[in-house]
Design a protein around this motif. Structure first.
Motif, PDB file in Angstrom:
ATOM      1  N   ARG A  85      -0.166  45.287 -12.520  1.00 53.97           N
ATOM      2  CA  ARG A  85       0.084  45.651 -13.926  1.00 53.97           C
ATOM      3  C   ARG A  85      -0.699  44.760 -14.887  1.00 53.97           C
ATOM      4  N   TYR A  87       5.960  51.159 -27.715  1.00 53.05           N
ATOM      5  CA  TYR A  87       5.187  50.053 -27.157  1.00 53.05           C
ATOM      6  C   TYR A  87       3.988  50.583 -26.406  1.00 53.05           C
ATOM      7  N   ARG A 102       4.224  47.486 -21.697  1.00 51.88           N
ATOM      8  CA  ARG A 102       5.580  47.788 -21.234  1.00 51.88           C
ATOM      9  C   ARG A 102       5.647  47.757 -19.706  1.00 51.88           C
ATOM     10  N   ASN A 103       4.613  48.290 -19.043  1.00 52.74           N
ATOM     11  CA  ASN A 103       4.575  48.280 -17.579  1.00 52.74           C
ATOM     12  C   ASN A 103       4.540  46.847 -17.036  1.00 52.74           C
ATOM     13  N   GLU A 128       1.906  51.313 -23.482  1.00 50.81           N
ATOM     14  CA  GLU A 128       2.408  51.582 -22.131  1.00 50.81           C
ATOM     15  C   GLU A 128       2.044  50.489 -21.121  1.00 50.81           C
ATOM     16  N   LYS A 129       0.829  50.002 -21.160  1.00 47.11           N
ATOM     17  CA  LYS A 129       0.410  49.001 -20.173  1.00 47.11           C
ATOM     18  C   LYS A 129       1.126  47.665 -20.402  1.00 47.11           C
TER      19      LYS A 129
END
Length: 86
Positions: free
Chosen positions: A48, A26, A31-32, A28-29
């Motif tokens: 986020r 996924y 997912r974060n 990363e941003k």
């Protein structure tokens, strides 16, 4: 599998994201942001979301809209409506 099959005729970028997601990979941003929505406090969610929106010229906003539509019941968002409330 069904989503991936139907997306095969869509845009190449969307297909690439879906292929990666199918493999458990996924952005990363994204997912974060999901992690913050599930486990964080409002300031962390806002931070986020801002990080995701800051990606590229419009890419972050594009991904954010798709993400928001995906987690919003009936995929409908109207102006001024908060998509999620606790």
């Amino acid at each position: 599998h069904t989503i991936h099959k139907h997306a095969a005729v869509g845009n190449p970028m969307s297909r690439a994201y879906l292929r990666c997601a199918r493999k458990g990979l996924y952005f990363e941003k994204t997912r974060n942001l999901l992690d913050a929505l599930l486990h964080g406090q409002e300031p962390q969610v806002a931070r986020r979301a801002g990080e995701l929106l800051a990606v590229g010229e419009t890419s972050g906003a594009d991904v954010s809209v798709g993400f928001l539509l995906a987690i919003t019941p009936n995929n409908r968002i109207t102006e001024g409506q908060a998509p999620m409330r606790n």
